[in-house]
Design an enzyme around this catalytic site. Structure first.
Site, PDB file in Angstrom:
ATOM      1  N   CYS A 136       0.836  -1.202   0.000  1.00  0.00           N
ATOM      2  CA  CYS A 136       0.000   0.000   0.000  1.00  0.00           C
ATOM      3  C   CYS A 136       0.867   1.246   0.000  1.00  0.00           C
ATOM      4  O   CYS A 136       1.374   1.655   1.051  1.00  0.00           O
ATOM      5  CB  CYS A 136      -0.937  -0.010   1.212  1.00  0.00           C
ATOM      6  SG  CYS A 136      -1.955   1.472   1.329  1.00  0.00           S
ATOM      7  N   CYS A 139      -0.497   4.120   2.067  1.00  0.00           N
ATOM      8  CA  CYS A 139      -0.365   3.893   3.513  1.00  0.00           C
ATOM      9  C   CYS A 139       1.055   4.165   3.991  1.00  0.00           C
ATOM     10  O   CYS A 139       1.260   4.755   5.055  1.00  0.00           O
ATOM     11  CB  CYS A 139      -0.732   2.457   3.869  1.00  0.00           C
ATOM     12  SG  CYS A 139      -2.342   1.904   3.296  1.00  0.00           S
ATOM     13  N   ASP A 140       2.045   3.715   3.217  1.00  0.00           N
ATOM     14  CA  ASP A 140       3.414   3.660   3.722  1.00  0.00           C
ATOM     15  C   ASP A 140       4.418   4.500   2.949  1.00  0.00           C
ATOM     16  O   ASP A 140       5.576   4.602   3.370  1.00  0.00           O
ATOM     17  CB  ASP A 140       3.896   2.199   3.709  1.00  0.00           C
ATOM     18  CG  ASP A 140       3.028   1.308   4.584  1.00  0.00           C
ATOM     19  OD1 ASP A 140       2.522   1.793   5.604  1.00  0.00           O
ATOM     20  OD2 ASP A 140       2.855   0.120   4.227  1.00  0.00           O
TER      21      ASP A 140
END
Length: 331
Positions: A136, A139-140
């Site tokens: 992701c 997300c990261d």
């Protein structure tokens, strides 16, 4: 465990299919209860720019899903932040149990659990998940500012992830096992023009290198077998998704590697009163707009089925009420 609660319609999942089903079901006065699942909002919450949602030239995936959730609530949907861990479809009313201890007895069920990210299946990948290995970018990606990153894959997701990660990385290397990409042409054009992105063709990832964090990838050429080391500090796996059908495996007819099979032109599954929509059923299109359309279909199918009077079947064993016909074709 609290006493079971009876509901007219249970919706499992909260992507475009789930929320659209909830909007239509609420407008039909079915008082739907939607359990969001492990990833509220579904895959679009891990997507950045969405440019193919009708009416929005460009919209952030998380923002779009927040709007859908708000719409579903405004129509009267009860939304539960929990995960359905067990679902018994063998008798009516259908019984769902959540991680939080909630027990719901539903006259009808709409499944919209979507799909989950696929992984490479490497021991080194598993060991370094959360320590430089991710699926992701939204997300990261922030954690890889000023670093060199690799993205594995060749479809839309991989190209979108690579483009997004250029906001943080000094260099992004896309690794693909073939000599051409499957991504949409407009995305490919952006990828090839970007000065921070390099593509390595015809290679697979054999190992993620590093002890406590990602330090590089060991690659192998698919034709010659020659190996090379790619130094990097992050590895994002973007090789597709698999349908999240574990909850109903052995209870509903599945096909094409785990997708829930539905009757052509409908969302009806092999168990009457159970409907499925979105990426859980769709191995062909897999788009947010088609998922939303199927969510609408599922709500309408459920409304008509409930109106036909399934109450007479309460307590009936349903696993044999409809023979999963071999005539059901791929959706």
């Amino acid at each position: 465990m609290p006493d079971p609660r009876r509901v007219r319609l249970l919706i499992v999942g909260s992507g475009p299919a789930g929320y659209t089903a909830a909007i239509y079901a609420a407008r039909a006065m079915l008082a739907p209860v939607l359990v969001q699942g492990l990833e509220p909002g579904g895959q679009l919450t891990t997507t950045t720019e969405v440019e193919n949602w009708p009416g929005d030239e460009s919209v952030q995936g998380p923002d779009l899903m927040a709007r859908m959730e708000s719409h579903a609530r405004a129509m009267g949907t009860e939304i539960v932040m929990d995960i359905v861990s067990r679902l018994d479809l063998s008798r009516r009313p259908f019984r769902a149990e959540t991680d939080g201890g909630l027990v719901l007895l539903a006259d009808a069920v709409i499944l919209a659990t979507g799909a989950r990210a696929k992984w490479l299946g490497l021991p080194s990948e598993e060991r370094l998940k959360g320590f430089g290995v991710s699926a992701c970018a939204t997300c990261d990606g922030f954690f890889f500012r000023g670093k060199e990153i690799a993205v594995i894959g060749g479809g839309n997701t991989a190209v979108e992830e690579a483009l997004f990660l250029t906001n943080f990385a000094t260099r992004v290397t896309l690794i693909h096992r073939r000599d051409s990409l499957r991504a949409e042409k407009i995305l490919q054009d952006r990828l090839f023009r970007h000065p921070k992105i390099e593509v390595i063709w015809n290679h697979t990832v054999e190992e993620v290198l590093g002890e406590s964090a990602v330090e590089g990838l060991r690659l192998r050429h698919v034709a010659t077998g020659e190996e090379r080391i790619l130094p990097c500090q992050g590895a994002f796996v973007a090789i597709g998704h698999a349908p999240a059908s574990d909850l109903v495996a052995g209870q509903l007819e599945l096909h094409n590697g785990g997708y829930v099979k539905v009757e052509p032109g409908s969302t009806r599954t092999s168990v009457p009163g159970v409907f499925a929509a979105g990426d859980l059923t769709d191995h062909v299109y897999r788009q947010a707009v088609t998922s939303a359309g199927m969510g609408c279909m599922a709500a309408l199918d459920a409304e008509r089925w409930l109106a036909a009077g399934p109450e007479s079947a309460v307590g009936e064993t349903v696993s044999q009420t409809r023979d999963p016909s071999p005539a059901l074709s791929h959706y």
